[in-house]
Design a protein around this motif. Structure first.
Motif, mmCIF file in Angstrom:
data_model
loop_
_atom_site.group_PDB
_atom_site.id
_atom_site.type_symbol
_atom_site.label_atom_id
_atom_site.label_comp_id
_atom_site.label_asym_id
_atom_site.label_seq_id
_atom_site.Cartn_x
_atom_site.Cartn_y
_atom_site.Cartn_z
ATOM 1 N N MET A 68 0.859 -1.174 0.000
ATOM 2 C CA MET A 68 0.000 0.000 0.000
ATOM 3 C C MET A 68 0.899 1.228 0.000
ATOM 4 N N TYR B 19 -6.867 3.804 0.212
ATOM 5 C CA TYR B 19 -6.623 3.010 -0.983
ATOM 6 C C TYR B 19 -7.590 1.834 -0.990
ATOM 7 N N TRP B 28 -2.919 -1.437 -5.274
ATOM 8 C CA TRP B 28 -3.887 -0.565 -4.626
ATOM 9 C C TRP B 28 -4.228 0.613 -5.522
#
Lengths: 291, 435
Positions: A68, B19, B28
């Motif tokens: 992420m 995200y 993401w």
């Protein structure tokens, strides 16, 4: 005659896995049956057959291949279930953010696993605070060519373009300066089948107070990519605003912003983000990244 | 998209930004945010999904995520106002009875706030036409404030909302605007701050108390402590400097307890196997794997129904039987078998050992720890060690005499154990006289 001592007999003890787990509540010599004083990373139900015989615990695997974006811990995970929306993502067939990563102050080799579709072009944008990435390699096949030359004022961004791809690995080796981060953005461009290595960057300083812009065009699809560095991520762009070179051509394009905390200095909070492409208007076939 | 037409979206927050990803994605996708502000960039962020949106509580921001436009938007009420003030917003949030419930405002710690039923944007506590579905909060309700600082919100069922507090436990029974009431369940225990709880499919609620006990509870029954076997391992946990999360793992029918230092460092984790009531210590060889958030992903595919943890390095990982290590880091497992000791306190000659490992097991190291007492033996240096492979091992001579023996198994691989057979011989009363 004195009797001879009876020799002690052997006994056999079956040691089973302590399926009832750790128990520190009793005396050591009173360890309850089926328990243990120590058990780390084990389970009563084994990982091979899920039988109650004891073994190691199951491991962890990445659920999402890419990290992420951001720094530090992941602060929250949750899920939303609905029927009134489609899953957010890149516009179909145009842009795919494959991965990005950050390093800091030391030579890094970062590998990004892409999932490009064969026949599409892969544009690799790599930026650091002051140094150009030394090496970009890929096992994707095709012709990986650097398509920009020289430094861009206030922002170092290198770009490579390759075509004829399949899913593979892009490897970037570079040495960011001390305190700098390495940011890599990989874009998949659908329909770009050629590779014009002779194209010069078209752009430079677009607006001195908000950063720099850089664009590359690729004939005959006229793909324009603009990489900007903004100090103010609330600034929006309209057609014609500092992008005269972009709106004169047709084609598809990708737009991305790299937000910094201070102008031309890589701050601690970096993320690739996609802003509304308000200046797509006027471009025939231009693709809006988002509504 | 599934036949049902449903879309399941995993939403994550890192460095204050949102995200999303679906089960078929490999990366993401960032949410758009033109609000001019982000979520808190460090520390836990809590959220509640309601009506196709995800509402956040991090103590500072007033934001929510709208998947239909992939936008993070400002949570602006259409009526009333969000609790707290700038910089002092709710840190606890949940969905209960169709209401978003908020609490944990540091300047108003005893208060609780509920939006209108079905409308997270309506916090009008004094509507022109009062109704049982209107917004309500503690300081304007006949139920009043909670008598303790709120530390956790647990939406157990449509009728029951548990409220964990600093040193007490409370229960909302029924809707506050429809004759509901607040009952104090315990004045001797509370809950750690945040989301230190989980539910299993059988109606059991598990939680981590303010005094580091682990309890199971069902409505109408008092909490039952289930951590007696490992109390010594829980005492040292600082509930103020650790993020404590629980997660039910239905695949392995057990409860994860994650205790991760907020300042970084090695976490202390446990797993409770419900079927056998067994507690285990879990460790990660890589501190980056220690999570401060977790969720159960409920996708359509079989591989989309695992518990997920969010790690410090930005990766979301799942506990899966297919994983032979922790994403590239070996799992160092160990367990003590025994003790072997004569009830008469005679010395015991451990003659030999023979192990049987499951088919497909990686190699397992074994060692014998011996000493005059069982306690000393549990921490003794190994007298003898070796390695067993899958299947039946050769009989290994040990021939060591002591009052107590343990056999330790250790491995960095995947293994299962069938049996360890030890041949023993007591040494009689002569040696038993020796102090």
């Amino acid at each position: 005659m004195p009797s001879r001592p009876i020799p002690p007999r052997d006994t056999s003890a079956d040691l089973r896995f302590p399926v009832r787990g750790i128990d520190l509540s009793q005396g050591f010599a009173s360890q309850p049956p089926g328990t243990t004083a120590h058990g780390v990373n084990v389970r009563a139900f084994d990982p091979l057959q899920a039988r109650q015989r004891g073994g190691s615990r199951p491991g962890l695997a990445r659920y999402v291949d890419a990290a992420m974006p951001g720094t530090g811990v992941i602060q929250e995970l949750n899920s939303i279930v609905g029927t009134d929306f489609t899953a957010p993502g890149p516009p179909a067939g145009v842009i795919q953010v494959s991965s990005w990563s950050q390093g800091n102050g030391a030579a890094v080799t970062t590998q990004l696993q892409t999932a490009a579709t064969a026949g599409n072009a892969l544009l690799v944008l790599v930026g650091t605070g002051g140094n150009y990435p030394g090496t970009v390699a890929t096992n994707l096949g095709g012709n990986l060519t650097r398509i920009n030359n020289g430094a861009i004022s206030g922002f170092s961004c290198s770009a490579w373009l390759t075509t004829g791809l399949a899913a593979g690995v892009v490897s970037v080796t570079t040495t960011p300066g001390s305190g700098e981060n390495l940011d890599i953005l990989v874009l998949e461009l659908t329909g770009v089948t050629g590779n014009d290595s002779g194209v010069s960057p078209n752009g430079g300083v677009v607006s001195s107070d908000v950063g720099v812009g850089w664009a590359v065009s690729h004939a005959p699809e006229f793909v324009y990519v603009c990489v900007r560095v903004d100090v103010d991520n609330t600034v929006t762009r309209t057609a014609g605003s500092g992008y005269t070179d972009l709106i004169n051509a047709q084609g598809r394009f990708a737009v991305c912003y790299k937000r910094q905390t201070t102008n031309a200095t890589i701050g601690a909070d970096l993320a690739w983000s996609f802003q509304i492409a308000t200046y797509w208007q006027g471009l025939q076939g231009g693709i809006r990244l988002s509504a | 998209m599934a036949l049902s037409g449903r879309v399941v979206l995993l939403v994550g927050v890192r460095t204050g930004k949102v995200y999303t990803v679906t089960s078929s994605s490999s990366s993401w996708w960032p949410a758009l945010n033109s609000t001019g502000s982000n979520l808190a960039t460090t520390g836990p962020v809590r959220s509640a999904a309601a009506y196709g949106k995800l509402f956040f509580a991090d103590g500072t921001s007033t934001l929510y995520y709208q998947p239909s436009t992939n936008e993070v938007k400002t949570w602006t009420p259409t009526a009333g106002s969000l609790p707290g003030s700038t910089g002092h917003r709710s840190r606890l949030i949940c969905l209960w009875r169709g209401r978003i419930v908020l609490s944990g405002v540091d300047t108003d710690g005893h208060n609780w706030f509920m939006t209108k039923v079905g409308d997270p944007f309506n916090l009008d506590y004094f509507p022109t036409e009062p109704s049982s579905v209107q917004a309500v909060c503690g300081n304007n309700s006949v139920l009043g404030l909670i008598g303790d600082v709120v530390t956790a919100l647990v939406p157990y069922s449509d009728d029951v909302l548990y409220v964990g507090c600093d040193h007490t436990l409370w229960r909302f029974q029924g809707d506050p605007m429809a004759g509901g009431q607040i009952d104090r369940i315990s004045d001797e225990m509370g809950m750690a701050f945040g989301s230190p709880w989980a539910k299993d499919p059988y109606g059991n609620l598990y939680f981590f108390s303010n005094k580091t006990g682990i309890y199971v509870m069902q409505p109408g029954q008092p909490p039952i402590r289930i951590s007696q076997q490992i109390e010594q391992l829980l005492y040292a946990i600082d509930t103020g400097s650790n993020v404590i999360r629980m997660l039910w793992n239905d695949r392995w029918q057990g409860l994860h307890l994650f205790c991760t230092p907020t300042a970084g460092g090695t976490g202390t984790h446990f797993f409770w196997e419900q079927r056998v009531g067994a507690w285990w210590v879990d460790t990660f060889g890589n501190d980056d794997h220690d999570p401060i958030c977790c969720t159960t992903w409920d996708g359509d595919a079989p591989e989309d129904r695992y518990p997920l943890i969010g790690s410090s390095d930005g990766y979301v990982r799942s506990s899966t039987p297919a994983a032979t290590d922790d994403d590239g880091t070996a799992i160092a497992s160990s367990v003590l078998l025994g003790p072997l000791a004569a009830p008469s306190l005679d010395d015991l000659l451990l003659k030999d050992l023979q192990g049987v490992l499951g088919d497909g097991s990686d190699s397992v190291g074994w060692s014998v720890q011996s000493a005059k007492t069982v306690e000393l033996a549990s921490a003794a240096d190994p007298y003898l060690s070796g390695v067993w492979q899958e299947g039946v091992s050769y009989n290994t001579p040990v021939r060591f005499t002591s009052r107590a023996h343990w056999v330790k198994l250790e491995s960095n691989g995947v293994w299962a154990m069938e049996l360890v057979k030890a041949r023993l011989q007591t040494q009689g009363k002569v040696l038993g006289r020796d102090g």
